[in-house]
Scaffold this motif. Structure first.
Motif, PDB file in Angstrom:
ATOM      1  N   VAL A 234       2.066  -1.635  -1.937  1.00  0.00           N
ATOM      2  CA  VAL A 234       2.973  -2.773  -2.106  1.00  0.00           C
ATOM      3  C   VAL A 234       2.623  -3.440  -3.428  1.00  0.00           C
ATOM      4  O   VAL A 234       1.512  -3.953  -3.588  1.00  0.00           O
ATOM      5  N   GLY A 235       3.569  -3.407  -4.354  1.00  0.00           N
ATOM      6  CA  GLY A 235       3.266  -3.926  -5.684  1.00  0.00           C
ATOM      7  C   GLY A 235       2.184  -3.090  -6.334  1.00  0.00           C
ATOM      8  O   GLY A 235       2.273  -1.867  -6.406  1.00  0.00           O
ATOM      9  N   SER A 236       1.137  -3.728  -6.781  1.00  0.00           N
ATOM     10  CA  SER A 236       0.043  -3.021  -7.452  1.00  0.00           C
ATOM     11  C   SER A 236      -1.092  -2.656  -6.492  1.00  0.00           C
ATOM     12  O   SER A 236      -2.062  -2.013  -6.888  1.00  0.00           O
ATOM     13  N   ARG A 237      -0.994  -3.045  -5.227  1.00  0.00           N
ATOM     14  CA  ARG A 237      -2.080  -2.795  -4.272  1.00  0.00           C
ATOM     15  C   ARG A 237      -1.831  -1.507  -3.490  1.00  0.00           C
ATOM     16  O   ARG A 237      -0.736  -1.279  -2.984  1.00  0.00           O
ATOM     17  N   GLU A 238      -2.843  -0.662  -3.393  1.00  0.00           N
ATOM     18  CA  GLU A 238      -2.768   0.580  -2.635  1.00  0.00           C
ATOM     19  C   GLU A 238      -3.924   0.643  -1.647  1.00  0.00           C
ATOM     20  O   GLU A 238      -5.067   0.352  -2.006  1.00  0.00           O
ATOM     21  N   VAL A 239      -3.599   1.011  -0.395  1.00  0.00           N
ATOM     22  CA  VAL A 239      -4.611   1.098   0.655  1.00  0.00           C
ATOM     23  C   VAL A 239      -4.413   2.404   1.426  1.00  0.00           C
ATOM     24  O   VAL A 239      -3.285   2.740   1.817  1.00  0.00           O
ATOM     25  N   ILE A 240      -5.489   3.145   1.639  1.00  0.00           N
ATOM     26  CA  ILE A 240      -5.419   4.344   2.480  1.00  0.00           C
ATOM     27  C   ILE A 240      -5.456   3.921   3.942  1.00  0.00           C
ATOM     28  O   ILE A 240      -6.309   3.124   4.345  1.00  0.00           O
ATOM     29  N   VAL A 241      -4.521   4.455   4.733  1.00  0.00           N
ATOM     30  CA  VAL A 241      -4.426   4.074   6.145  1.00  0.00           C
ATOM     31  C   VAL A 241      -4.233   5.305   7.022  1.00  0.00           C
ATOM     32  O   VAL A 241      -3.806   6.365   6.557  1.00  0.00           O
ATOM     33  N   GLN A 242      -4.566   5.130   8.303  1.00  0.00           N
ATOM     34  CA  GLN A 242      -4.193   6.098   9.332  1.00  0.00           C
ATOM     35  C   GLN A 242      -3.087   5.451  10.142  1.00  0.00           C
ATOM     36  O   GLN A 242      -3.277   4.397  10.729  1.00  0.00           O
ATOM     37  N   VAL A 243      -1.897   6.063  10.136  1.00  0.00           N
ATOM     38  CA  VAL A 243      -0.739   5.407  10.755  1.00  0.00           C
ATOM     39  C   VAL A 243      -0.688   5.702  12.255  1.00  0.00           C
ATOM     40  O   VAL A 243      -1.245   6.700  12.723  1.00  0.00           O
TER      41      VAL A 243
END
Length: 380
Positions: free
Chosen positions: A311-320
Protein backbone atom coordinates in the motif's frame (compact mmCIF):
# COMPACT_ATOMS: atom_id res chain seq x y z
CA UNK A 1 31.92 -11.95 10.23
CA UNK A 2 32.23 -14.65 7.53
CA UNK A 3 29.88 -17.28 6.12
CA UNK A 4 30.91 -20.87 5.32
CA UNK A 5 30.62 -21.97 1.69
CA UNK A 6 31.81 -25.10 -0.15
CA UNK A 7 34.15 -22.98 -2.30
CA UNK A 8 37.37 -21.13 -1.72
CA UNK A 9 35.59 -17.86 -2.37
CA UNK A 10 34.83 -16.17 0.94
CA UNK A 11 31.70 -14.03 1.21
CA UNK A 12 31.89 -11.21 3.71
CA UNK A 13 29.15 -9.39 5.61
CA UNK A 14 29.66 -5.70 4.90
CA UNK A 15 26.60 -4.33 6.75
CA UNK A 16 23.82 -5.41 9.11
CA UNK A 17 20.69 -3.26 9.04
CA UNK A 18 17.97 -3.43 11.69
CA UNK A 19 14.46 -3.25 10.19
CA UNK A 20 10.90 -3.10 11.48
CA UNK A 21 8.77 -6.21 12.12
CA UNK A 22 11.51 -8.07 14.05
CA UNK A 23 13.65 -8.19 10.88
CA UNK A 24 17.21 -7.35 9.93
CA UNK A 25 19.07 -7.39 6.66
CA UNK A 26 22.61 -8.58 6.04
CA UNK A 27 24.50 -7.19 3.06
CA UNK A 28 27.02 -9.79 1.94
CA UNK A 29 29.86 -9.13 -0.50
CA UNK A 30 29.94 -12.24 -2.67
CA UNK A 31 31.88 -11.52 -5.85
CA UNK A 32 32.05 -14.64 -8.05
CA UNK A 33 29.37 -16.56 -6.15
CA UNK A 34 25.90 -17.52 -7.39
CA UNK A 35 22.88 -16.53 -5.27
CA UNK A 36 21.52 -20.06 -5.84
CA UNK A 37 24.37 -21.37 -3.68
CA UNK A 38 23.14 -19.30 -0.75
CA UNK A 39 19.54 -20.41 -1.28
CA UNK A 40 20.58 -24.06 -1.31
CA UNK A 41 22.33 -23.51 2.04
CA UNK A 42 19.38 -21.76 3.67
CA UNK A 43 19.21 -24.29 6.52
CA UNK A 44 22.90 -23.89 7.31
CA UNK A 45 22.57 -20.11 7.23
CA UNK A 46 19.67 -20.20 9.69
CA UNK A 47 21.65 -22.43 12.00
CA UNK A 48 24.82 -20.32 11.91
CA UNK A 49 22.98 -16.99 12.18
CA UNK A 50 20.39 -18.24 14.70
CA UNK A 51 17.57 -16.58 12.77
CA UNK A 52 14.94 -17.39 10.15
CA UNK A 53 15.96 -16.56 6.58
CA UNK A 54 13.00 -14.83 4.93
CA UNK A 55 14.59 -14.05 1.57
CA UNK A 56 17.92 -14.09 -0.28
CA UNK A 57 18.38 -11.93 -3.35
CA UNK A 58 20.91 -9.97 -5.37
CA UNK A 59 21.04 -6.27 -4.53
CA UNK A 60 19.58 -4.10 -7.27
CA UNK A 61 22.22 -1.44 -6.58
CA UNK A 62 25.30 -3.69 -6.63
CA UNK A 63 25.24 -7.13 -8.28
CA UNK A 64 28.20 -8.29 -6.17
CA UNK A 65 26.13 -7.80 -3.00
CA UNK A 66 23.59 -10.34 -1.74
CA UNK A 67 20.81 -9.24 0.61
CA UNK A 68 19.80 -11.78 3.27
CA UNK A 69 16.58 -10.89 5.07
CA UNK A 70 16.46 -12.38 8.57
CA UNK A 71 13.70 -12.54 11.14
CA UNK A 72 13.45 -13.50 14.78
CA UNK A 73 9.99 -14.88 13.98
CA UNK A 74 8.64 -17.01 11.15
CA UNK A 75 5.34 -16.76 9.32
CA UNK A 76 2.95 -19.72 9.54
CA UNK A 77 2.59 -21.70 6.33
CA UNK A 78 -1.20 -21.77 6.67
CA UNK A 79 -3.87 -19.80 8.51
CA UNK A 80 -7.63 -20.36 8.45
CA UNK A 81 -10.22 -17.70 7.61
CA UNK A 82 -12.74 -19.10 10.10
CA UNK A 83 -10.32 -18.71 12.98
CA UNK A 84 -9.75 -15.04 12.21
CA UNK A 85 -13.00 -13.64 10.75
CA UNK A 86 -14.18 -12.47 14.18
CA UNK A 87 -11.49 -9.78 13.92
CA UNK A 88 -13.53 -8.01 11.24
CA UNK A 89 -14.95 -5.35 13.52
CA UNK A 90 -15.08 -2.32 11.21
CA UNK A 91 -17.54 -2.02 8.28
CA UNK A 92 -16.09 -2.53 4.79
CA UNK A 93 -13.09 -4.45 6.11
CA UNK A 94 -11.46 -7.71 5.04
CA UNK A 95 -8.56 -9.88 6.16
CA UNK A 96 -5.19 -9.32 4.51
CA UNK A 97 -3.15 -11.93 6.34
CA UNK A 98 -0.68 -12.72 9.08
CA UNK A 99 2.49 -10.62 9.07
CA UNK A 100 5.47 -10.78 11.42
CA UNK A 101 3.76 -8.02 13.40
CA UNK A 102 0.45 -9.87 13.63
CA UNK A 103 -2.83 -10.02 11.71
CA UNK A 104 -3.42 -7.31 9.12
CA UNK A 105 -6.93 -6.06 8.26
CA UNK A 106 -7.69 -3.60 5.45
CA UNK A 107 -10.60 -1.19 5.01
CA UNK A 108 -12.11 -0.14 1.69
CA UNK A 109 -12.53 3.43 2.91
CA UNK A 110 -8.74 3.61 3.32
CA UNK A 111 -7.33 1.62 0.39
CA UNK A 112 -10.13 2.46 -2.13
CA UNK A 113 -9.09 0.01 -4.90
CA UNK A 114 -7.03 -3.19 -5.03
CA UNK A 115 -5.10 -5.32 -7.54
CA UNK A 116 -4.59 -9.03 -6.77
CA UNK A 117 -1.99 -10.82 -8.90
CA UNK A 118 -0.02 -14.05 -8.96
CA UNK A 119 0.68 -17.22 -10.89
CA UNK A 120 -1.68 -20.19 -10.90
CA UNK A 121 -1.76 -22.04 -7.58
CA UNK A 122 -0.22 -19.24 -5.54
CA UNK A 123 -3.36 -18.24 -3.67
CA UNK A 124 -4.78 -15.40 -5.81
CA UNK A 125 -8.29 -16.83 -6.24
CA UNK A 126 -8.54 -17.88 -2.60
CA UNK A 127 -7.54 -14.40 -1.44
CA UNK A 128 -9.98 -12.73 -3.85
CA UNK A 129 -12.93 -14.80 -2.61
CA UNK A 130 -12.07 -14.56 1.09
CA UNK A 131 -11.82 -10.76 0.71
CA UNK A 132 -15.33 -10.68 -0.80
CA UNK A 133 -16.67 -12.89 2.01
CA UNK A 134 -14.98 -10.65 4.58
CA UNK A 135 -16.55 -7.53 3.08
CA UNK A 136 -20.00 -9.15 3.14
CA UNK A 137 -19.59 -10.33 6.73
CA UNK A 138 -18.32 -7.00 8.05
CA UNK A 139 -20.68 -4.70 6.14
CA UNK A 140 -24.40 -4.07 5.90
CA UNK A 141 -24.72 -1.37 3.25
CA UNK A 142 -22.81 -2.99 0.41
CA UNK A 143 -23.52 -4.14 -3.14
CA UNK A 144 -21.22 -6.43 -5.14
CA UNK A 145 -21.05 -6.44 -8.94
CA UNK A 146 -18.80 -9.27 -10.08
CA UNK A 147 -17.37 -10.05 -13.51
CA UNK A 148 -16.26 -13.63 -14.11
CA UNK A 149 -15.83 -14.43 -17.79
CA UNK A 150 -15.12 -18.09 -17.03
CA UNK A 151 -18.93 -18.52 -17.17
CA UNK A 152 -19.22 -17.47 -13.54
CA UNK A 153 -17.69 -20.70 -12.23
CA UNK A 154 -15.50 -19.12 -9.52
CA UNK A 155 -18.15 -16.60 -8.43
CA UNK A 156 -21.05 -19.07 -8.42
CA UNK A 157 -21.25 -19.37 -4.58
CA UNK A 158 -22.14 -15.65 -4.38
CA UNK A 159 -25.02 -15.63 -6.86
CA UNK A 160 -27.65 -16.61 -4.26
CA UNK A 161 -27.25 -13.27 -2.50
CA UNK A 162 -29.66 -10.52 -3.59
CA UNK A 163 -27.01 -7.83 -3.14
CA UNK A 164 -24.71 -9.53 -5.69
CA UNK A 165 -24.87 -9.41 -9.49
CA UNK A 166 -22.59 -11.52 -11.69
CA UNK A 167 -21.76 -10.92 -15.36
CA UNK A 168 -20.51 -14.08 -17.07
CA UNK A 169 -20.01 -12.87 -20.64
CA UNK A 170 -18.33 -9.93 -22.34
CA UNK A 171 -21.42 -7.95 -23.35
CA UNK A 172 -23.12 -8.12 -19.91
CA UNK A 173 -19.76 -7.22 -18.31
CA UNK A 174 -19.48 -4.01 -20.33
CA UNK A 175 -23.15 -3.21 -19.59
CA UNK A 176 -22.45 -3.71 -15.89
CA UNK A 177 -19.45 -1.35 -15.98
CA UNK A 178 -21.49 1.27 -17.82
CA UNK A 179 -24.20 1.05 -15.15
CA UNK A 180 -21.58 1.59 -12.44
CA UNK A 181 -20.28 4.68 -14.25
CA UNK A 182 -23.84 5.99 -14.61
CA UNK A 183 -24.40 5.50 -10.87
CA UNK A 184 -21.08 7.20 -10.11
CA UNK A 185 -22.11 10.25 -12.11
CA UNK A 186 -25.49 10.32 -10.36
CA UNK A 187 -23.69 10.34 -7.02
CA UNK A 188 -21.44 13.19 -8.13
CA UNK A 189 -24.54 15.24 -8.92
CA UNK A 190 -25.81 14.46 -5.40
CA UNK A 191 -22.50 15.47 -3.81
CA UNK A 192 -22.33 18.73 -5.72
CA UNK A 193 -25.94 19.61 -4.92
CA UNK A 194 -25.43 19.00 -1.19
CA UNK A 195 -21.92 20.41 -0.84
CA UNK A 196 -20.36 17.09 0.25
CA UNK A 197 -16.95 15.81 -0.81
CA UNK A 198 -17.60 12.07 -0.61
CA UNK A 199 -20.39 9.58 -0.07
CA UNK A 200 -21.17 8.46 3.48
CA UNK A 201 -23.63 5.54 3.25
CA UNK A 202 -25.73 6.18 6.35
CA UNK A 203 -25.96 9.94 5.81
CA UNK A 204 -26.57 9.82 2.07
CA UNK A 205 -28.52 6.53 1.81
CA UNK A 206 -26.17 5.12 -0.82
CA UNK A 207 -24.63 1.65 -0.44
CA UNK A 208 -20.92 1.20 -1.00
CA UNK A 209 -20.38 -0.57 -4.31
CA UNK A 210 -17.61 -3.09 -5.00
CA UNK A 211 -16.79 -4.01 -8.59
CA UNK A 212 -14.88 -7.31 -8.52
CA UNK A 213 -13.26 -8.48 -11.75
CA UNK A 214 -11.86 -12.02 -11.69
CA UNK A 215 -9.10 -12.70 -14.23
CA UNK A 216 -9.23 -9.13 -15.50
CA UNK A 217 -6.84 -9.87 -18.38
CA UNK A 218 -9.63 -11.80 -20.15
CA UNK A 219 -11.89 -8.76 -20.00
CA UNK A 220 -9.24 -6.30 -21.15
CA UNK A 221 -7.53 -8.36 -23.87
CA UNK A 222 -8.04 -6.73 -27.25
CA UNK A 223 -8.48 -9.39 -29.94
CA UNK A 224 -7.70 -8.59 -33.55
CA UNK A 225 -10.16 -10.90 -35.30
CA UNK A 226 -13.41 -9.17 -34.31
CA UNK A 227 -14.13 -5.46 -34.31
CA UNK A 228 -17.08 -5.98 -31.95
CA UNK A 229 -14.92 -7.81 -29.41
CA UNK A 230 -12.15 -5.27 -29.85
CA UNK A 231 -14.56 -2.41 -29.20
CA UNK A 232 -16.00 -4.07 -26.10
CA UNK A 233 -12.54 -4.73 -24.61
CA UNK A 234 -11.51 -1.12 -25.20
CA UNK A 235 -14.81 0.07 -23.73
CA UNK A 236 -14.24 -2.12 -20.66
CA UNK A 237 -10.77 -0.59 -20.21
CA UNK A 238 -12.09 2.96 -20.46
CA UNK A 239 -14.98 2.36 -18.06
CA UNK A 240 -12.78 0.61 -15.50
CA UNK A 241 -10.24 3.41 -15.77
CA UNK A 242 -12.96 5.96 -15.09
CA UNK A 243 -14.20 4.06 -12.03
CA UNK A 244 -10.67 3.63 -10.63
CA UNK A 245 -9.90 7.30 -11.20
CA UNK A 246 -13.10 8.81 -9.77
CA UNK A 247 -14.86 6.11 -7.75
CA UNK A 248 -13.34 6.84 -4.33
CA UNK A 249 -15.45 9.94 -3.62
CA UNK A 250 -18.57 8.17 -4.90
CA UNK A 251 -18.14 5.19 -2.57
CA UNK A 252 -17.37 2.85 -5.47
CA UNK A 253 -14.38 0.49 -5.31
CA UNK A 254 -12.61 -1.78 -7.81
CA UNK A 255 -10.90 -5.10 -7.07
CA UNK A 256 -9.00 -6.59 -10.01
CA UNK A 257 -7.62 -10.12 -9.90
CA UNK A 258 -5.39 -11.62 -12.59
CA UNK A 259 -2.63 -14.16 -13.16
CA UNK A 260 -1.53 -12.56 -16.43
CA UNK A 261 0.20 -9.35 -15.43
CA UNK A 262 1.45 -7.50 -18.48
CA UNK A 263 0.92 -3.96 -19.71
CA UNK A 264 -1.09 -5.22 -22.69
CA UNK A 265 -3.78 -6.76 -20.48
CA UNK A 266 -3.82 -4.63 -17.32
CA UNK A 267 -3.85 -1.07 -18.56
CA UNK A 268 -1.28 1.21 -16.95
CA UNK A 269 -3.99 3.87 -16.73
CA UNK A 270 -5.97 1.58 -14.42
CA UNK A 271 -2.92 0.56 -12.38
CA UNK A 272 -1.99 4.18 -11.74
CA UNK A 273 -5.15 4.66 -9.69
CA UNK A 274 -4.87 1.46 -7.66
CA UNK A 275 -3.00 2.05 -4.42
CA UNK A 276 -3.30 -1.37 -2.75
CA UNK A 277 -1.79 -4.52 -4.24
CA UNK A 278 -1.60 -8.11 -3.12
CA UNK A 279 0.98 -9.99 -5.17
CA UNK A 280 1.67 -13.69 -4.82
CA UNK A 281 4.61 -15.51 -6.41
CA UNK A 282 4.98 -14.75 -10.13
CA UNK A 283 7.07 -16.56 -12.71
CA UNK A 284 9.11 -13.66 -14.03
CA UNK A 285 10.90 -10.58 -12.77
CA UNK A 286 8.98 -8.57 -15.38
CA UNK A 287 5.61 -9.56 -13.88
CA UNK A 288 6.79 -8.58 -10.42
CA UNK A 289 8.05 -5.26 -11.77
CA UNK A 290 4.66 -4.60 -13.39
CA UNK A 291 2.77 -5.10 -10.13
CA UNK A 292 5.20 -3.91 -7.44
CA UNK A 293 7.89 -1.99 -9.27
CA UNK A 294 10.53 -4.46 -8.02
CA UNK A 295 11.44 -8.16 -8.34
CA UNK A 296 10.36 -9.30 -4.87
CA UNK A 297 7.27 -11.29 -5.95
CA UNK A 298 9.43 -13.46 -8.23
CA UNK A 299 11.62 -14.29 -5.22
CA UNK A 300 8.83 -15.37 -2.86
CA UNK A 301 9.06 -18.94 -1.54
CA UNK A 302 6.75 -21.51 -3.14
CA UNK A 303 4.29 -21.48 -0.26
CA UNK A 304 0.64 -21.27 -1.26
CA UNK A 305 -0.91 -18.15 0.23
CA UNK A 306 2.41 -16.35 0.76
CA UNK A 307 2.21 -12.87 -0.74
CA UNK A 308 3.38 -9.28 -0.59
CA UNK A 309 0.86 -6.67 0.57
CA UNK A 310 1.74 -3.28 -0.83
CA UNK A 311 0.00 0.00 0.00
CA UNK A 312 1.74 3.13 -1.20
CA UNK A 313 5.43 2.74 -0.46
CA UNK A 314 4.99 0.12 2.30
CA UNK A 315 5.41 -3.59 1.52
CA UNK A 316 4.79 -6.44 3.97
CA UNK A 317 5.13 -10.20 3.44
CA UNK A 318 2.01 -11.99 4.68
CA UNK A 319 0.39 -15.41 4.83
CA UNK A 320 -3.18 -14.92 3.65
CA UNK A 321 -6.22 -16.70 5.11
CA UNK A 322 -7.25 -20.00 3.56
CA UNK A 323 -10.91 -20.43 2.61
CA UNK A 324 -11.84 -23.47 0.54
CA UNK A 325 -14.72 -23.30 -1.94
CA UNK A 326 -16.94 -25.47 0.27
CA UNK A 327 -16.34 -23.00 3.10
CA UNK A 328 -17.21 -20.06 0.81
CA UNK A 329 -20.56 -21.75 0.11
CA UNK A 330 -21.14 -22.21 3.84
CA UNK A 331 -20.20 -18.59 4.63
CA UNK A 332 -22.52 -17.27 1.90
CA UNK A 333 -25.32 -19.50 3.20
CA UNK A 334 -24.97 -17.86 6.60
CA UNK A 335 -25.41 -14.45 4.94
CA UNK A 336 -28.71 -15.27 3.20
CA UNK A 337 -30.87 -14.11 6.11
CA UNK A 338 -28.93 -10.87 6.32
CA UNK A 339 -29.19 -9.80 2.67
CA UNK A 340 -32.15 -11.81 1.33
CA UNK A 341 -34.60 -11.42 4.22
CA UNK A 342 -37.38 -8.86 4.64
CA UNK A 343 -35.12 -6.61 6.71
CA UNK A 344 -32.35 -6.28 4.13
CA UNK A 345 -29.83 -3.62 5.24
CA UNK A 346 -29.42 -2.21 1.71
CA UNK A 347 -30.06 1.52 1.44
CA UNK A 348 -30.99 1.52 -2.25
CA UNK A 349 -32.18 -0.92 -4.93
CA UNK A 350 -29.65 -2.85 -6.96
CA UNK A 351 -28.64 -1.05 -10.15
CA UNK A 352 -30.49 -1.51 -13.43
CA UNK A 353 -27.94 -2.55 -16.02
CA UNK A 354 -27.27 -0.22 -18.94
CA UNK A 355 -28.26 -1.49 -22.38
CA UNK A 356 -29.28 -5.12 -22.33
CA UNK A 357 -28.02 -8.28 -20.66
CA UNK A 358 -29.86 -10.53 -23.11
CA UNK A 359 -29.49 -11.53 -26.74
CA UNK A 360 -31.01 -8.23 -27.83
CA UNK A 361 -27.87 -6.47 -26.67
CA UNK A 362 -25.69 -8.98 -28.50
CA UNK A 363 -27.80 -8.47 -31.64
CA UNK A 364 -27.21 -4.72 -31.37
CA UNK A 365 -23.43 -5.25 -31.33
CA UNK A 366 -23.65 -7.56 -34.35
CA UNK A 367 -25.77 -5.03 -36.23
CA UNK A 368 -23.23 -2.30 -35.35
CA UNK A 369 -20.38 -4.46 -36.65
CA UNK A 370 -22.24 -5.06 -39.94
CA UNK A 371 -22.98 -1.35 -40.25
CA UNK A 372 -19.28 -0.54 -39.76
CA UNK A 373 -18.38 -3.10 -42.42
CA UNK A 374 -20.92 -1.61 -44.84
CA UNK A 375 -19.46 1.86 -44.24
CA UNK A 376 -15.96 0.57 -45.01
CA UNK A 377 -17.21 -1.04 -48.25
CA UNK A 378 -18.81 2.23 -49.33
CA UNK A 379 -15.51 4.04 -48.77
CA UNK A 380 -13.59 1.61 -50.96
Amino acid sequence: MGLKTPTDLKPKVVAAIQLENHQRKLLVKATGLDVALFREKKGSLESSLNANVQNICVSERDKSIFEILLSEKNLPKEIQFNALSSRLKKPYSFLVGESLDGLMVAHLSEIHHMLVAGSTGGGKSVFFKQALVGLLKSSDHIQLYLIDLKRGVDMKPFEKLKNVRIAKEMLPAVALLQSIVDEMERRFVFLEKNGFTEIEPMRDKFDRIVVGIDEASVLFTIEKNSKATRDMAENARELTDKIAKLGRAAGIHVILATQKVVKETIDTRVQTNINARMCFRVNTDASSMTVLGNKKAAELPEIKGRGIWSVGSREVIVQVPKLENEEVIKEVGALLDKFNGKNSPLLQPMLELAGSMDNGGAAFVIRKEKADLATQQEVF
